[in-house]
Design an enzyme around this catalytic site. Structure first.
Site, short mmCIF file in Angstrom:
data_model
loop_
_atom_site.label_atom_id
_atom_site.label_comp_id
_atom_site.label_asym_id
_atom_site.label_seq_id
_atom_site.Cartn_x
_atom_site.Cartn_y
_atom_site.Cartn_z
N ASN A 1 83.66 43.36 60.80
CA ASN A 1 84.06 44.66 60.24
C ASN A 1 82.97 45.20 59.33
O ASN A 1 82.27 44.44 58.66
CB ASN A 1 85.40 44.53 59.50
CG ASN A 1 85.25 44.21 58.03
OD1 ASN A 1 85.01 45.11 57.22
ND2 ASN A 1 85.34 42.93 57.68
N PHE B 1 84.97 49.56 52.26
CA PHE B 1 85.92 49.89 51.17
C PHE B 1 86.61 51.24 51.38
O PHE B 1 86.71 52.05 50.46
CB PHE B 1 85.23 49.90 49.80
CG PHE B 1 84.80 48.55 49.28
CD1 PHE B 1 85.17 47.37 49.90
CD2 PHE B 1 84.03 48.45 48.11
CE1 PHE B 1 84.78 46.13 49.42
CE2 PHE B 1 83.63 47.21 47.61
CZ PHE B 1 84.00 46.06 48.28
N ASN C 1 92.46 43.25 44.06
CA ASN C 1 91.04 43.05 44.37
C ASN C 1 90.30 44.36 44.08
O ASN C 1 90.64 45.41 44.62
CB ASN C 1 90.93 42.65 45.85
CG ASN C 1 89.53 42.34 46.29
OD1 ASN C 1 88.62 43.14 46.07
ND2 ASN C 1 89.34 41.20 46.93
N ASN D 1 85.45 41.75 43.35
CA ASN D 1 84.75 41.63 44.63
C ASN D 1 83.32 42.15 44.50
O ASN D 1 83.11 43.35 44.36
CB ASN D 1 85.53 42.41 45.70
CG ASN D 1 84.89 42.26 47.07
OD1 ASN D 1 83.96 41.49 47.25
ND2 ASN D 1 85.41 42.99 48.04
N THR E 1 79.07 47.42 51.51
CA THR E 1 78.72 48.45 50.53
C THR E 1 77.28 48.17 50.11
O THR E 1 77.01 47.10 49.55
CB THR E 1 79.67 48.40 49.30
OG1 THR E 1 80.98 48.73 49.75
CG2 THR E 1 79.25 49.37 48.22
N LYS F 1 85.33 36.82 43.78
CA LYS F 1 85.24 36.56 45.23
C LYS F 1 83.78 36.49 45.65
O LYS F 1 83.01 37.43 45.39
CB LYS F 1 85.97 37.65 46.02
CG LYS F 1 86.03 37.33 47.51
CD LYS F 1 87.16 38.05 48.20
CE LYS F 1 87.23 37.72 49.67
NZ LYS F 1 88.33 38.37 50.34
N THR G 1 92.07 37.01 59.52
CA THR G 1 91.80 37.06 60.96
C THR G 1 92.76 36.16 61.75
O THR G 1 93.20 36.52 62.85
CB THR G 1 90.31 36.68 61.22
OG1 THR G 1 89.49 37.48 60.36
CG2 THR G 1 89.92 36.92 62.66
#
Ligand SMILES: Cc1cc2nc3c(=O)[nH]c(=O)nc-3n(C[C@H](O)[C@H](O)[C@H](O)COP(=O)(O)O)c2cc1C
Length: 372
Positions: A144, A148, A172, A205, A211, A246, A351
């Site tokens: 992916n 965001f 998050n 995050n 990003t 994270k 997933t």
């Protein structure tokens, strides 16, 4: 006319109810069959349609307890107290699935012990151009580059305000794409302050590959500055909330050593290990197909071993001095056990939930009860 209108809308409700019942039976009897059908269509479109379906399902209160009966397990041995919070079970839904806090209330129907919403940014943003979500079926994986996409923190707060269930919520948080890294702290502060009363724990995050420049915030200096600032705000609150970091699976051991030191220095409660990877090694999908997909974060089975390795390294090197949420490639009860054995206190799935269906949560929990 009015009566006719009412009758027509009643018919629609009955049809929708029957449809959801049939689809749910497929879910239970054979998710593989349903998956075959769903996987014929564009991944992001199916995610959106599934959301509409789930919203419909969760809006029928009497059906919730019925489906809860199928998907959930309650047992004392599953309960955990981690970073001061009491979890009914250690299996959570990872960030990115319910980004905008649209269906978190209903998700305990599927047996999750907690749900992480986000990544949320201060302002709403569209994310990257489509297509940006790809299945690698042969690898049981996904790539992916969503970037965001989210409704912004205000919209998310307005939904969290209406929370009805007792499910534990993780918030998050991230920065907007247009915010330069030297102003990033401001974005994290805004999200932290606005979400504070509505989430149970926070995840910072800095590890999404989608990003531009975000992962540079994992460097020692900017990361220490960011986490220290959030902790300053946190400690000033009447009742501070647990903050976790994270991290990416692509960090070197020396970078992981830095992370341990930073967690120690800033007094963070723990780490979520890991986010998606930019690594494309050992895939069954052909190089050409992978190349055609392009940039993005890889999740699912190919990520499993590296994410477990990171958890083990952090747990051993830190002498378990902070909590770890283990995430990356869990698609069976054995995979979850592997993460817990490596040092994770809780696990999350994303997933695996797409490939195995909602029954995966119950399977993991039943196995944990059996092996207790
Ligand atoms: C489509 C998609 C979107 C995601 N979005 C986010 C996100 O917004 N924030 C985040 O921290 N992680 C996000 N993730 C990463 C997951 O939370 C998780 O860390 C990663 O997928 C590894 O777990 P898995 O192999 O079980 O999917 C996303 C993953 C996927 C597949």
């Amino acid at each position: 006319m009015l009566i006719l209108g009412l009758e027509a809308s009643n018919d629609i409700i009955i049809i929708l109810l029957l449809l959801s019942l049939v689809l749910l039976l497929f879910y239970i009897l054979s998710y593989k069959f349903l998956r075959y059908f769903l996987f014929l269509f564009d991944a992001e479109k199916i995610h959106k349609i599934s959301f509409i379906f789930l919203k419909l399902l969760f809006s029928i209160p009497s059906s919730l307890s019925f489906w809860k009966h199928f998907f959930t397990t309650k047992n004392k041995s599953l309960e955990r107290t981690v970073f001061g919070l009491n979890f009914d079970n250690p299996v959570g839904l990872a960030a990115g699935f319910d980004k905008d806090a649209e269906i978190f209330d209903g998700l305990d129907t599927f047996g999750f012990g907690f749900v992480e919403i986000g990544t949320v940014t201060p302002l709403a943003q569209d994310g990257n151009p489509k297509p940006r979500l790809f299945r690698l079926k042969k690898d049981h994986a996904v790539i992916n580059r969503m970037g965001f996409n989210n409704d912004g923190v205000e919209a998310v707060v307005s939904r969290l305000r209406r929370k009805k269930s007792n499910i534990i919520i993780g918030g998050n948080i991230g920065k907007n794409k247009l915010t330069p890294n030297d102003k990033a702290i401001n974005d994290y502060e805004i999200c932290f302050e606005k979400l504070f009363n509505y989430v149970d724990y926070f995840v910072v995050n800095v590890s999404s590959p989608n990003t531009p420049g975000l992962r540079e915030l994992q460097d020692k200096e900017p990361l220490t500055k960011l986490l220290k600032r959030l902790q300053e705000i946190n400690i000033d609150k009447y009742k501070p909330k647990p903050i976790l970091l994270k991290i990416a699976p692509d960090l070197t051991n020396s970078q992981l050593d830095d992370i341990i030191q930073i967690i120690d220095e800033t007094g963070l409660e723990g780490v979520v290990a890991t986010n998606t990877t930019i690594n494309r090694d050992n895939l069954i999908t052909t190089n050409e197909d992978v190349k055609n997909i392009g940039n993005g974060g890889l999740s699912g089975k190919p990520l499993k071993d590296r994410s477990t390795e990171v958890i083990k390294y952090l747990s051993e090197k830190s002498n378990s001095s902070f909590s770890i949420i283990g995430v990356g490639g869990i698609s069976s009860a054995n995979d979850a056990k592997e993460k817990l054995d490596a040092g994770a206190d809780l696990v999350q799935i994303y997933t695996g939930f797409i490939y195995e269906g909602p029954s995966l949560v119950k399977k993991i929990n039943l196995d944990l009860i059996k092996n207790n």
